[in-house]
Design an enzyme around this catalytic site. Structure first.
Site, short mmCIF file in Angstrom:
data_model
loop_
_atom_site.label_atom_id
_atom_site.label_comp_id
_atom_site.label_asym_id
_atom_site.label_seq_id
_atom_site.Cartn_x
_atom_site.Cartn_y
_atom_site.Cartn_z
N CYS A 92 40.64 44.86 37.24
CA CYS A 92 39.88 44.04 36.96
C CYS A 92 39.78 42.58 37.73
O CYS A 92 40.58 42.10 38.64
CB CYS A 92 39.03 43.96 35.99
SG CYS A 92 37.35 43.54 35.84
N HIS A 207 38.40 49.55 33.53
CA HIS A 207 38.95 49.64 32.26
C HIS A 207 38.64 50.62 31.26
O HIS A 207 38.84 51.72 31.62
CB HIS A 207 37.73 48.29 31.36
CG HIS A 207 37.48 47.08 32.16
ND1 HIS A 207 39.13 46.14 31.41
CD2 HIS A 207 36.85 46.65 32.59
CE1 HIS A 207 37.60 44.88 32.87
NE2 HIS A 207 37.26 44.96 33.48
#
Length: 250
Positions: A92, A207
């Site tokens: 990310c 994630h």
């Protein structure tokens, strides 16, 4: 007995979403095979060793990204590690920071430049389950299992140059929505891209932590860090992980 050193890069600023768990997964899967593995946390302001076996970076907010990029650029240790071919796994914000530039705090910020990618802004936040089929490019040639994770980002990360997608989307937004992808007219690969592979860097918006949900990807990173083929690693049978994958990919 083989030994493995895992660099956990800037967990104090790139540790918002529990992505530190990726380093824990790598250590555990190594130790279950009788490999001595140690995590080396490197905090903001500390020098980054360029001789560790493997590096992980996690997610964070705008201010954290700006601080991380500034430190990584001025220090240079991670860049030297990448030049030496040491595997780097970024999530990310870490993904965005390793690119050429990203948007944070209302401005364009210079990235570390380890991947040919530029991050602009999505029209709408991407949040929810994401899944993709591995492309098998470069470092990920041996990767075959469907990739699964949870995305939560506002970045549209456009790949160029030598950067190639880690996966082709099955579900979710991935690197960019159609608005972001339209900046590169007619590029279907861009529109359905998730993550990136370039040189020794693998990065993604997943994630989860990503390596808990994708054990084959974790083992690929371990194998590369050990100078082995994925097939040479002793298999691990962990029913709970297989059940998790069935639930998430169901």
């Amino acid at each position: 007995m083989p030994k493995l050193s895992i660099g956990l890069i800037l967990p104090d600023v790139l540790g918002t979403y529990g992505d530190d768990g990726n380093a824990l997964v790598l250590r555990q899967r190594a130790q279950m095979r009788g490999i001595q593995a140690h995590i080396h946390p490197i905090h903001l302001g500390e020098p980054i060793p360029d001789d560790l076996d493997l590096y992980t970076l996690g997610g964070g907010e705008d201010t954290a990204q700006i601080l991380a990029a500034k430190h990584l650029l001025s220090d240079g240790g991670l860049t030297r590690a990448a030049s030496a071919g040491r595997p780097i796994f970024a999530i990310c914000a870490g993904f965005q920071v390793l690119g050429q530039s990203f948007r944070a705090g209302g401005r364009i910020v210079d990235g570390v430049g380890l991947i040919d990618a530029t991050t602009v802004t999505l029209d709408k936040r991407a949040i929810g389950e994401v899944a993709s089929r591995p492309t098998g490019v470069g470092l990920t040639e041996e990767l075959t299992d469907t990739l699964t994770g949870f995305e939560n980002h506002m970045g549209a990360t456009l790949l160029s140059g030598e950067a190639r997608p880690l996966g082709t989307l099955i579900r979710g937004v991935g690197n960019t929505d159609e608005h972001g992808a339209s900046e590169i007219a007619g590029d279907t690969q861009q529109r359905y891209a998730e993550g990136v592979v370039q040189g020794s860097v693998i990065a993604t918006y997943m994630h989860g932590p990503a390596l808990a949900r994708n054990p084959q990807l974790a083992d690929l990173l371990l194998a590369k860090a050990l100078g082995m083929k994925l097939a040479e690693l002793e298999p691990l049978e962990i029913p709970a992980i297989e059940q998790l994958r069935k639930e998430r990919l169901g």
